[in-house]
Design a protein around this motif. Structure first.
Motif, short mmCIF file in Angstrom:
data_model
loop_
_atom_site.label_atom_id
_atom_site.label_comp_id
_atom_site.label_asym_id
_atom_site.label_seq_id
_atom_site.Cartn_x
_atom_site.Cartn_y
_atom_site.Cartn_z
N GLU A 56 0.80 -1.23 0.00
CA GLU A 56 0.00 0.00 0.00
C GLU A 56 0.83 1.28 0.00
O GLU A 56 1.80 1.40 0.74
N LYS A 58 0.66 4.67 1.34
CA LYS A 58 -0.10 5.23 2.47
C LYS A 58 0.71 6.30 3.17
O LYS A 58 1.76 6.01 3.73
N PHE A 97 -6.11 10.32 4.91
CA PHE A 97 -5.03 9.43 4.48
C PHE A 97 -4.02 10.12 3.57
O PHE A 97 -3.02 9.52 3.17
N LYS A 118 -7.98 2.37 -3.06
CA LYS A 118 -8.39 2.18 -1.67
C LYS A 118 -9.07 3.46 -1.20
O LYS A 118 -8.44 4.49 -1.03
N PHE A 120 -13.26 5.00 0.38
CA PHE A 120 -14.52 4.68 1.04
C PHE A 120 -15.62 4.82 0.00
O PHE A 120 -16.10 5.92 -0.26
N GLU A 167 -14.45 -5.97 2.34
CA GLU A 167 -13.79 -5.94 3.64
C GLU A 167 -14.76 -6.08 4.82
O GLU A 167 -15.75 -5.37 4.90
N ASN A 188 -10.24 -7.25 8.06
CA ASN A 188 -9.42 -6.16 8.56
C ASN A 188 -9.24 -6.29 10.07
O ASN A 188 -10.20 -6.26 10.82
N ARG A 190 -8.00 -4.10 11.80
CA ARG A 190 -8.31 -2.80 12.39
C ARG A 190 -9.80 -2.53 12.25
O ARG A 190 -10.33 -2.46 11.15
N GLU A 218 -5.82 -8.12 6.38
CA GLU A 218 -5.51 -6.69 6.26
C GLU A 218 -5.11 -6.10 7.60
O GLU A 218 -5.78 -6.34 8.61
N SER A 219 -4.07 -5.30 7.56
CA SER A 219 -3.63 -4.46 8.68
C SER A 219 -2.81 -5.21 9.74
O SER A 219 -2.96 -6.41 9.95
N GLY A 220 -1.95 -4.43 10.39
CA GLY A 220 -1.22 -4.90 11.55
C GLY A 220 -0.01 -5.76 11.26
O GLY A 220 0.59 -6.29 12.19
N LEU A 239 -2.41 -7.54 3.18
CA LEU A 239 -2.41 -6.15 2.73
C LEU A 239 -1.61 -5.34 3.74
O LEU A 239 -1.97 -5.30 4.92
N VAL A 240 -0.52 -4.72 3.28
CA VAL A 240 0.41 -4.08 4.21
C VAL A 240 0.68 -2.63 3.80
O VAL A 240 1.05 -2.36 2.66
N GLY A 241 0.51 -1.73 4.76
CA GLY A 241 0.79 -0.32 4.52
C GLY A 241 1.94 0.17 5.37
O GLY A 241 3.09 0.26 4.93
N GLU A 242 1.62 0.48 6.61
CA GLU A 242 2.58 1.12 7.52
C GLU A 242 3.97 0.51 7.51
O GLU A 242 4.97 1.23 7.38
O1 LIG Z 1 -0.94 0.12 7.65
P1 LIG Z 1 -1.37 -1.30 7.93
O2 LIG Z 1 -1.62 -1.57 9.39
O3 LIG Z 1 -0.42 -2.28 7.29
O4 LIG Z 1 -2.81 -1.50 7.23
C1 LIG Z 1 -2.95 -1.50 5.81
C2 LIG Z 1 -4.42 -1.59 5.41
O5 LIG Z 1 -4.96 -2.77 5.89
C3 LIG Z 1 -5.20 -0.39 5.91
O6 LIG Z 1 -4.65 0.76 5.34
C4 LIG Z 1 -6.69 -0.46 5.57
C5 LIG Z 1 -7.45 -1.57 5.52
N1 LIG Z 1 -8.72 -1.25 5.21
C6 LIG Z 1 -8.82 0.06 5.06
C7 LIG Z 1 -9.92 0.85 4.72
C8 LIG Z 1 -9.71 2.17 4.59
C9 LIG Z 1 -8.48 2.75 4.82
C10 LIG Z 1 -7.38 1.99 5.15
C11 LIG Z 1 -7.54 0.64 5.28
#
Ligand SMILES: O=P(O)(O)OC[C@@H](O)[C@@H](O)c1c[nH]c2ccccc12
Length: 263
Positions: A56, A58, A97, A118, A120, A167, A188, A190, A218-220, A239-242
């Motif tokens: 990602e 981000k 974001f 990515k 909403f 998601e 997710n 998160r 997704e996330s973490g 799915l990896v961002g941070e």
């Molecule tokens: O930064 P992370 O913890 O690796 O997470 C990435 C991704 O899952 C996260 O950006 C995300 C998952 N679903 C979303 C919906 C909207 C915005 C952002 C997200």
């Protein structure tokens, strides 16, 4: 009490109104129709081999604030692709974001792998817009949509040749994604209503997703160990961002997450 997700979506709707006044529905439809065909993200995510990484672009997030400036998203995306990312995710939400459709354009021009817009998604306009800007995948957040909206947007994504990453973050949302017939389902860690991360959520919900669907964790993800845990719980992709935007060399970092060199 409005949740974080509600607040984000009200800003998204305001920004969408402005764009829609500048470029009417028929115009964005024409641009989408003229765009080169979407790439097959489901195929990219089900190809044989190691766990698939969705990397990602981000800059910031409501939970963590500023993560990275990313002056050149195209360069970052090219590094992700060179490291073996299967899909590049580009945040296009601006307020929380720090993303934009210009980032999506830049990334689309820089890589051959499928690209995820990515954002909403709450209206058909955004899906046509995603396609007009070259997106191959769109995100549908179950928590943000009622069932008729979810069905409508999921169907339109298919008609536009795009893959929907649907998601969920709890049992009921996962069941709604499955009932929809979603072929790519993201769990997710998160919670978008509270922003809390709980990696155990994936292991709890993954068994509700049929084997025929692609399961995305997704996330973490902090490093290879978290990827291995997600894979052990049934993840086909992460799915990896941070971790990628704040870590060292992004090309190498993707390789490490895929299980390559242990740098
Ligand atoms: O930064 P992370 O913890 O690796 O997470 C990435 C991704 O899952 C996260 O950006 C995300 C998952 N679903 C979303 C919906 C909207 C915005 C952002 C997200």
């Amino acid at each position: 009490m409005p949740t974080v997700l509600d607040d984000i979506i009200s800003g998204v709707r305001e920004d969408l109104d402005v764009r829609q006044r500048a470029l009417p529905f028929s115009a964005v439809q024409q641009l989408a129709t003229d765009a080169p065909a979407a790439r097959d993200a489901r195929a990219a995510l089900t190809a044989p081999g190691a766990v698939k990484v969705i990397a990602e672009v981000k800059r910031k997030s409501p939970s963590k604030g500023e993560l990275a400036t990313i002056p050149d998203p195209a360069e970052l995306a090219a590094a992700y692709a060179a490291g073996g990312a299967s899909v590049i995710s580009v945040l296009t939400e601006e307020r929380r974001f720090g993303g934009s459709l210009a980032d999506l354009d830049a990334v689309r021009a820089a890589v051959d792998v499928p690209v995820l817009r990515k954002d909403f998604m709450v209206s058909e306009y955004q899906l046509w817009e995603a396609r007009a800007h070259g997106a191959d995948v769109i995100l549908l957040i179950v928590a943000a949509l009622d069932d008729p909206q979810l069905r409508d947007l999921h169907q339109l994504a298919g008609e536009l040749g795009m893959t929907a990453l649907v998601e969920a973050h709890d049992e009921a949302e996962t069941d709604r994604a499955v009932d929809l017939g979603a072929q790519v389902i993201g769990i997710n860690a998160r919670n978008l209503k509270t922003l809390e991360v709980d990696r155990a959520v994936f292991a709890r919900l993954a068994p509700r997703v049929p084997e025929t669907a692609v399961r995305v964790a997704e996330s973490g993800v902090r490093g290879r160990d978290d990827v291995a845990d997600y894979v052990a719980s049934g993840a086909d992709a992460v799915l990896v961002g941070e971790a990628l935007v704040t870590g060292g060399d992004p090309r190498e970092a993707v390789g490490v997450l895929r299980g390559g060199a242990t740098a």
